[in-house]
Design a protein around this motif. Sequence first.
Motif, mmCIF file in Angstrom:
data_model
loop_
_atom_site.group_PDB
_atom_site.id
_atom_site.type_symbol
_atom_site.label_atom_id
_atom_site.label_comp_id
_atom_site.label_asym_id
_atom_site.label_seq_id
_atom_site.Cartn_x
_atom_site.Cartn_y
_atom_site.Cartn_z
ATOM 1 N N LEU A 354 0.825 -1.201 0.000
ATOM 2 C CA LEU A 354 0.000 0.000 0.000
ATOM 3 C C LEU A 354 0.860 1.252 0.000
ATOM 4 O O LEU A 354 1.949 1.277 0.569
ATOM 5 C CB LEU A 354 -0.931 0.012 1.218
ATOM 6 N N ARG A 355 0.345 2.287 -0.636
ATOM 7 C CA ARG A 355 0.999 3.591 -0.655
ATOM 8 C C ARG A 355 0.020 4.637 -0.132
ATOM 9 O O ARG A 355 -1.138 4.659 -0.533
ATOM 10 C CB ARG A 355 1.442 3.981 -2.063
ATOM 11 N N ASN A 356 0.508 5.497 0.757
ATOM 12 C CA ASN A 356 -0.293 6.602 1.268
ATOM 13 C C ASN A 356 0.403 7.896 0.869
ATOM 14 O O ASN A 356 1.405 8.288 1.467
ATOM 15 C CB ASN A 356 -0.439 6.515 2.792
ATOM 16 N N GLU A 357 -0.120 8.526 -0.167
ATOM 17 C CA GLU A 357 0.498 9.747 -0.670
ATOM 18 C C GLU A 357 0.373 10.894 0.318
ATOM 19 O O GLU A 357 1.241 11.764 0.380
ATOM 20 C CB GLU A 357 -0.139 10.142 -2.014
ATOM 21 N N ASP A 358 -0.721 10.917 1.094
ATOM 22 C CA ASP A 358 -0.912 12.003 2.056
ATOM 23 C C ASP A 358 0.119 11.941 3.175
ATOM 24 O O ASP A 358 0.690 12.959 3.573
ATOM 25 C CB ASP A 358 -2.328 11.952 2.635
ATOM 26 N N GLU A 359 0.361 10.747 3.709
ATOM 27 C CA GLU A 359 1.348 10.595 4.777
ATOM 28 C C GLU A 359 2.767 10.521 4.228
ATOM 29 O O GLU A 359 3.730 10.785 4.944
ATOM 30 C CB GLU A 359 1.053 9.344 5.604
ATOM 31 N N GLY A 360 2.919 10.123 2.960
ATOM 32 C CA GLY A 360 4.246 10.028 2.370
ATOM 33 C C GLY A 360 4.965 8.749 2.711
ATOM 34 O O GLY A 360 6.200 8.754 2.828
ATOM 35 N N TYR A 361 4.225 7.631 2.863
ATOM 36 C CA TYR A 361 4.843 6.350 3.209
ATOM 37 C C TYR A 361 4.293 5.250 2.311
ATOM 38 O O TYR A 361 3.205 5.370 1.754
ATOM 39 C CB TYR A 361 4.573 5.999 4.674
ATOM 40 N N ALA A 362 5.077 4.179 2.215
ATOM 41 C CA ALA A 362 4.673 3.005 1.456
ATOM 42 C C ALA A 362 4.987 1.757 2.279
ATOM 43 O O ALA A 362 5.983 1.710 3.014
ATOM 44 C CB ALA A 362 5.384 2.941 0.113
ATOM 45 N N GLU A 363 4.128 0.759 2.139
ATOM 46 C CA GLU A 363 4.335 -0.509 2.846
ATOM 47 C C GLU A 363 5.400 -1.319 2.101
ATOM 48 O O GLU A 363 5.380 -1.434 0.881
ATOM 49 C CB GLU A 363 3.027 -1.289 2.899
ATOM 50 N N VAL A 364 6.337 -1.905 2.860
ATOM 51 C CA VAL A 364 7.385 -2.748 2.291
ATOM 52 C C VAL A 364 7.036 -4.200 2.583
ATOM 53 O O VAL A 364 7.033 -4.633 3.731
ATOM 54 C CB VAL A 364 8.767 -2.401 2.877
ATOM 55 N N VAL A 365 6.727 -4.936 1.531
ATOM 56 C CA VAL A 365 6.376 -6.341 1.687
ATOM 57 C C VAL A 365 7.630 -7.209 1.808
ATOM 58 O O VAL A 365 7.689 -8.133 2.627
ATOM 59 C CB VAL A 365 5.500 -6.806 0.505
ATOM 60 N N GLU A 366 8.628 -6.902 1.010
ATOM 61 C CA GLU A 366 9.888 -7.654 1.036
ATOM 62 C C GLU A 366 11.048 -6.694 0.820
ATOM 63 O O GLU A 366 10.932 -5.711 0.090
ATOM 64 C CB GLU A 366 9.916 -8.727 -0.070
ATOM 65 N N GLY A 367 12.189 -7.007 1.465
ATOM 66 C CA GLY A 367 13.424 -6.279 1.196
ATOM 67 C C GLY A 367 13.967 -5.471 2.335
ATOM 68 O O GLY A 367 15.163 -5.190 2.364
ATOM 69 N N LEU A 368 13.151 -5.066 3.311
ATOM 70 C CA LEU A 368 13.629 -4.248 4.420
ATOM 71 C C LEU A 368 13.065 -4.761 5.730
ATOM 72 O O LEU A 368 11.972 -5.335 5.764
ATOM 73 C CB LEU A 368 13.226 -2.783 4.243
ATOM 74 N N GLN A 369 13.842 -4.534 6.789
ATOM 75 C CA GLN A 369 13.411 -4.877 8.131
ATOM 76 C C GLN A 369 13.320 -3.611 8.964
ATOM 77 O O GLN A 369 13.916 -2.581 8.634
ATOM 78 C CB GLN A 369 14.391 -5.876 8.776
#
Length: 411
Positions: A354-369
């Motif tokens: 998911l991406r939230n343009e208002d908050e400026g964040y995106a969900e990372v499903v794979e690749g980061l902890q």
Amino acid sequence: MKLETLPPYTQPTVRKPGWRAPAAILIVIAVAGGGWTVLRGKPEAAPAAPANAAAAKEKQDVFELSTGDIAAVDARSLAVSLPLSGSLAPLSSATIKSKVSGVVEATTLQEGMAVSAGQVLARIDQADLRARLQQQQAMLDEAQAKFAMATKNEGNSKALLTQKYISQNAYDSTQNTVDLARANVRSAAAMVEIARIALNDGVIKAPIAGVISKRHVQAGEKLAPDMPVYSIVNLSELTLEAQVPASEIPRVKVGQDVKFRVDGYAQRDFHGKVARINPATEAGSRAMLVYIAVKNDDSALRAGMFAKGSIVTDRSAVSPVVPLAALRTDKDGKSLVYKVEKGTLVSQPVKLGLRNEDEGYAEVVEGLQQGAHVIVSRLDRLKPGALVKLPGAAAASTPSALAKSADAAKG
């Protein structure tokens, strides 16, 4: 006479002072010593040059980051919202109207006062109503008396008919009189009931619990039927009527959470849930009304307030979230971030949700902890493989720094 040959005249040689020879020797020795020193010093200074060059190169390659250049990856639930705005309306309201005519005797309640269901709001002068009830009751008594007389005559006619003293037509006429008298009794009884209801309507009561929003009459005024007396609103639950573009309606579902704010409570968030969706669009705007149920237990909200907020149309599970400013795209169009790992900049591919343009964040499903540090600034000089140094606050929060701190505490 023996002539002797004299030796030729030789000019006497003048001897110079003897200090010059030692001085020349000292000069020669000094020059030789200086040359030897220079020749000896060159091999020793040569190894020092590569060390200084390596130090300068190392200092140049390590890029010290500022706190504004990096961000720590956090783990939380990310929500995607749809903005909306609208007005608050009470779920239940009532305008009490007079059912009878008469003069208002008393109106003790005023705007803003709370009332309960069945509470008396106003009283109408009941003298006329009471007299009308008595009149109808008298007409009922008369009808009942006529019915009793007709019933008695019907019994006598039946006995005479049995003895054949009267004809069948005469008996039928008597029986018809009984039926008419019975109907008159029923009519009179209905009129009595109407008069009794009118008398009771002279006492105006609240049909619902709520708050007085408008008092339409004063004591001493003459009321006519269907004339408004009081308006009551129930503020325990409100409805937010918001317009949503028809193109966004597929994202809206009954039961979704809504968060909004109103004027006067700028720092307070209010919550509700989508209760209904109007199936038709509004004329002109081509938008559809969404009805949101809002609990108002503390009565902070009022009817008619303008609300502005958003509907949470989708929500992710608790997972790492990364700022949108940290996202980059490789030549294949895939998303990646620049991650700081052990003092080195690493290109880390990520899979986003998911991406939230208002908050400026995106969900990372794979690749980061959670806890990883990523670059959020556009630093053109930084490329993968570059040596970087985290700020003091960020470096202290890394696992290696925490381990060193723990070891130091134990020692």
